[in-house]
Scaffold this active site. Sequence first.
Site: not given
Ligand code: NAD
Ligand code: UFG
Length: 338
Positions: A124, A149, A153
């Site tokens: 991330s 979190y 990472k």
């Molecule tokens: P998500 O929660 O939708 O998907 C994660 C999946 O992993 C889920 O289906 C959950 O059931 C499974 N899981 C969790 N722990 C597990 C375990 N111990 N064993 C087996 N399965 C397990 O999340 P996502 O948004 O698809 O994110 C996927 C990856 O990308 C995560 O590692 C997350 O940290 C990373 N990531 C996500 C974002 C974002 O904004 N969505 C940003 C940066 C990084």
């Molecule tokens: N926001 C609002 N209202 C809401 C939700 C979010 O105003 O109800 C704003 C937040 O304050 C932020 C922006 O929308 O300014 C984006 O927020 P998100 O929560 O969608 O995303 P973030 O950038 O805070 O977080 C994301 C991922 C994290 C990751 C981070 C940095 O969710 O996993 O980017 O990569 F760690």
Amino acid sequence: MKVLVTGGAGYIGSHAVVELLESGYQVVVVDNLCNGSEVALSRAEEITGKKPTFVRADIRDRPALDTLFALHKIDAVIHFAGLKAVGESVGKPLAYYENNVNGTLVLCQAMEAAGVRRIVFSSSATVYGNEAPIPYIETTPRGTTSNPYGTSKAMVEKVLEDIADADRRWSITLLRYFNPIGAHPSGKMGEDPLGVPNNLMPFIAQVAVGRRDELTVFGNDYPTRDGTCERDYLHVVDLAKGHLKALEKNTKPGVNVYNLGTGMGTSVLDMVSSFIRVNNVPVPYKLGERREGDLPAFWADASKARDELDWVAEKNLDDMMADTWRWQSRNPNGYRLL
Ligand code: NAD
Ligand code: UFG
């Protein structure tokens, strides 16, 4: 080529499963369904006409992984499984380190035992910490993370680097995602958070579909163009495709790290107005207090992924808005029927 996708029933993983199947890969998904849905995998099958193999197991369950690797000749692993809620991680650090760090350790031990040494890891932008210059670029060292979190990472990145240093047979790609949003253009797959969404895009979509009354914009006094935070939003299908590029191009030993983003920042208010304009639906919102821990603005320098992986984000903000709404309006309750 057979790819193991951990967390493949989740938001990003299920979109990667579609791209892999469409490109001719065989796919095995391991997921414990703590935040994913098997319906996402049946939708992936509907879209592609191909069925991924599903193993319901926890990645911390070493015997289950050993059985999986014995049954399937896996060539590479894409590792999405983990917990991802920043706010929740502050109150539950043990759960986050146990799942994200220990889960990866167990997975890598099982991979090592099975002789599988290619992994693409979901990292991330948060690993850049709170003080990195914008745009974030891979040559900037990891910074100080401010929640368990983010720290999990950064820890996993370090563990994977050490594994590659110790044994040059490992080929490791760290993909640092910026803000993935959007949904599959078919309207069959998308983001389906449990409970109140933490993230902006699913919150906007749930307000638009009538599941929530209004959005609160967290802070409008930041030093940005309109006072609200700016982020680098990228389409989840582009992000999924980045994983295939990493698999295809990154076959050499060692560790490679790439930002996956568009290189552009968009404010919260711009996100709301784009959603309304593209989809012609109201999104009531109010201006509220800042959310603790939010940075004013960051976006990616994504030139390394462009130059080395031949990957660029192809979809624009309007695509992200339209695809999110197609998914949310056709599936108001996500993968749940009621
Ligand atoms: P998500 O929660 O939708 O998907 C994660 C999946 O992993 C889920 O289906 C959950 O059931 C499974 N899981 C969790 N722990 C597990 C375990 N111990 N064993 C087996 N399965 C397990 O999340 P996502 O948004 O698809 O994110 C996927 C990856 O990308 C995560 O590692 C997350 O940290 C990373 N990531 C996500 C974002 C974002 O904004 N969505 C940003 C940066 C990084
Ligand atoms: N926001 C609002 N209202 C809401 C939700 C979010 O105003 O109800 C704003 C937040 O304050 C932020 C922006 O929308 O300014 C984006 O927020 P998100 O929560 O969608 O995303 P973030 O950038 O805070 O977080 C994301 C991922 C994290 C990751 C981070 C940095 O969710 O996993 O980017 O990569 F760690």
